[in-house]
Design an enzyme around this catalytic site. Structure first.
Site, short mmCIF file in Angstrom:
data_model
loop_
_atom_site.label_atom_id
_atom_site.label_comp_id
_atom_site.label_asym_id
_atom_site.label_seq_id
_atom_site.Cartn_x
_atom_site.Cartn_y
_atom_site.Cartn_z
N GLU A 6 -2.33 -8.61 -1.51
CA GLU A 6 -1.36 -9.61 -1.63
C GLU A 6 -1.78 -10.89 -1.53
O GLU A 6 -1.19 -11.90 -1.39
CB GLU A 6 -0.85 -9.33 0.18
N CYS A 60 5.24 -2.15 -1.01
CA CYS A 60 5.57 -2.15 0.44
C CYS A 60 6.36 -3.34 0.76
O CYS A 60 6.88 -3.84 1.91
CB CYS A 60 4.78 -1.71 1.64
C1 PEP Z 1 3.90 -8.23 2.03
O1 PEP Z 1 3.49 -9.14 2.26
O2 PEP Z 1 4.68 -7.69 1.15
C2 PEP Z 1 3.90 -7.39 3.25
C3 PEP Z 1 4.65 -5.96 3.26
O3 PEP Z 1 3.61 -7.60 4.42
P1 PEP Z 1 4.70 -8.68 5.50
O4 PEP Z 1 6.03 -8.98 5.07
O5 PEP Z 1 4.70 -8.00 6.90
O6 PEP Z 1 3.65 -9.91 5.25
MG MG Z 2 2.08 -9.46 3.88
#
Ligand code: PEP
Ligand code: MG
Length: 606
Positions: free
Chosen positions: A431, A502
């Site tokens: 990410e 995700c």
């Molecule tokens: C994302 O960053 O895409 C992720 C799934 O984690 P979060 O939204 O909790 O930062």
């Molecule tokens: Mg994230």
């Protein structure tokens, strides 16, 4: 009527309760010489934020009250531009090394005193200074705990206000919150993600709605289209009553998809997993047709409490989920606190750039005591089913190696204590752009990869994911994002490991098909989206999706990618009747939005 971002689908007609800022207590502390630039920056940003709030108020007053009444806000804006005030505060930060909030407090108190001791017009202006003092201090001391409900919530209601954090939302008794109408935030803010998982309709980024609504006003909240109507007329109420019925029927209709396989027409299987935030959700995911949990945001277990969860409590919570779903896989992400998920039990410090600050794996590697407790709880839970562990916000090999080392150490210690240890797969979330650039090295060191597109988009494009003002720049189909995803897929497959997405992008129909075509093996999303996603996957040919995605990679800007994808897929998506759960629509006027609802009612009716 206010238009914002459609953050969680569904419709509500209900009374509202206001979330307000609480009275602030001025925190007072000295900062280091190196910290002064940061505090000055924080002060300037705070002033800018207050100026924006005041300009909004002036505009609303001008439109709804009178020009004369709006002029008071012009004088407030002038005070906030006065060099005597701004430079005075900055020199208190730089020379005396006071924190921004306290420096502002000192300067304003002396100005207010001077004005109060004067005669005539200056004396009268003291009240203006006090208003500015309160508003600005609230901003300079802002954190989630500064917000609270104006009055007790007895009957279930829609909450309206400037801001709400996931922590606060989680603290309400089940069923008390019917909807959220929030001035700030966006679709990928964590409170929106939580609202979707709790099936609470939400509209975010409403600008200055909270200045126009009072507690107990009746609201129509349309989370599917991003609309809020304050004190609606009979006509609107009747339209929305019908729409609520339509929505309930659509929900029921979807369950016919539950037991069907997520395979394309030419037989490619795409695993569809659920994202969960609360461990109680685990028992529901199979009823939405999920094949496992692709992301369990473990930090939500730490929220809304007075002490950190013990290892025993955690092992029980994780173990329950894993055991309940065995043999389906459950991927638990280690603590990802910080950003818009402040964990005051660990840090109460207001950072000027929290999304890029002391958070997530960084915090865990600094606070090994917390990390090791969680790791041991996870390892214990691993013996109860098919558990995978993944590390968030990995930006370097060093971080990944350290996290893996802690896992190994915890395994050895538990073994020595007599626990039986089962091998757990370890994965990294991708990410951060630096992780994409070194993806080949990362892929060699893990058992799986999961792309967190919510953060990857934010960091690749330098667009704050929770800032509704720049939401139009938050573009999942930017070529830089798509090419990053492609290189992660290639690196994973070269090492023979799977790759999942995700982030919220996984459940947007056009993106779903694009991701499938880019070779992503698994998609993980809010449970509610899984059935519609199945419908979409089952309607396409994998080879065709691959060809479309490959072509898209040659485009150089997001708008041509979007038009191309629409041309290729929109008709298909429309004919599947995909509308309510996973598509966010943009409406620029009340009429267009209501026409859309009329159409929808007619379509279902016929
Ligand atoms: C994302 O960053 O895409 C992720 C799934 O984690 P979060 O939204 O909790 O930062
Ligand atoms: Mg994230």
């Amino acid at each position: 009527m206010f238009i914002g971002q459609a953050a969680s689908p569904g419709y509500v007609i209900a009374k509202t309760k206001l979330i307000v800022r609480q009275k602030v207590v001025v925190s007072q502390y000295k900062i280091s010489r190196e910290g002064t630039a940061n505090q000055i920056d924080f002060f300037r940003k705070g002033i800018m934020q207050v100026k924006r709030e005041i300009s909004n108020l002036r505009d609303v007053t001008l439109q709804t009250v009178s020009k004369k009444d709006s002029e008071i806000f012009d004088s407030h804006l002038m005070i906030l531009q006065d060099p005597l005030l701004i430079d005075g505060v900055i020199s208190l930060i730089r020379d005396e090394r006071w924190n921004a909030g306290y420096a502002f407090h000192l300067k304003m108190q002396s100005l207010i005193e001077n004005f109060e001791n004067s005669e005539g017009i200056l004396k009268e202006r003291a009240q203006d200074l006090k208003d500015i003092y309160n508003r600005t201090l609230l901003c300079l001391n802002s954190s989630e705990s500064d917000f609270a409900l104006q009055e007790e919530i007895e009957e279930a209601a829609v909450l309206a206000g400037f801001s709400i954090g996931p922590n606060m939302l989680m603290n309400f008794e089940k069923g008390k919150v019917l909807g959220l109408a929030i001035d700030s935030g966006s679709v990928t803010s964590h409170v929106s993600i939580l609202a979707r998982s709790m099936q609470i309709p939400a509209v975010m980024g409403l600008g200055n709605l909270s200045e126009s609504v009072k507690s107990n006003d009746l609201l129509i909240l349309d989370g599917t289209n991003g609309i809020v109507i304050i004190n609606p007329d009979e006509n609107d109420i009747n339209k929305y009553k019908k729409q609520i019925e339509v929505f309930q029927n659509q929900k029921l209709e979807l369950f016919t998809m539950r037991d069907l396989e997520p395979i394309t027409m030419d037989g490619k299987y795409i695993r569809l997993n659920a994202n969960i935030e609360r461990y109680e959700e685990a028992s529901e995911i199979t009823s939405f047709g999920a094949s496992g949990v692709g992301l369990y945001r473990s930090e939500f277990l730490y929220f809304g409490r007075n002490a950190l969860p013990t290892r025993k409590e955690q092992a029980e919570a994780y173990g329950k989920v894993v055991n309940q779903l065995d043999p389906l896989p459950v991927t638990i992400r280690t603590l990802d606190a910080g950003g818009d998920k402040m964990l005051s039990l660990v840090s109460a410090e207001v950072e000027s750039n929290p999304f890029m600050g002391w958070r997530s794996i960084r915090l865990c590697l600094d606070r090994k005591d917390i990390f090791r407790e969680q790791m041991k709880a996870l390892i214990e839970a691993g013996s109860r089913g098919n558990l995978k562990i993944m590390f968030p916000m990995i930006s370097s090999i060093g971080e990944l190696e350290k996290a893996k080392e802690i896992y190994e150490e915890c395994c050895a210690e538990l073994k020595a204590e007599g626990h039986s240890i089962t091998k757990i797969e370890l994965g990294a979330m991708i990410e951060i752009p630096s992780a994409v650039i070194i993806i080949e090295e990362i892929a060699k060191r893990v058992d799986f990869l999961s792309i967190g597109t919510n953060d990857l988009i934010q960091f690749t494009l330098a667009v704050d994911r929770s800032n509704g003002k720049i939401a139009s720049l938050y573009e999942p189909h930017h070529p830089a994002v798509l090419r990053s995803i492609k290189s992660v897929v290639e690196a994973a497959h070269k090492e023979g490991i799977s790759v999942s997405v995700c982030g919220e992008m996984a459940a947007d129909p056009l993106s779903t098909l694009l991701l499938v075509g880019l070779g992503v093996d698994e998609l993980s999303m809010s449970s509610w989206c899984i059935m519609e996603c199945k419908k979409i996957i089952r309607s396409v040919n994998y080879d065709e999706a691959r060809a479309i995605s490959t072509e898209v990679l040659g485009f150089s800007d997001a708008s041509s990618i979007n038009s191309f994808l629409k041309k290729k897929y929109s008709q298909k998506i429309k004919s599947l009747g995909i509308s309510s759960f996973i598509t966010a629509q943009d409406f620029s006027s009340r009429d267009r939005a209501l026409i859309k609802i009329d159409d929808e009612i007619q379509r279902i009716g016929s």
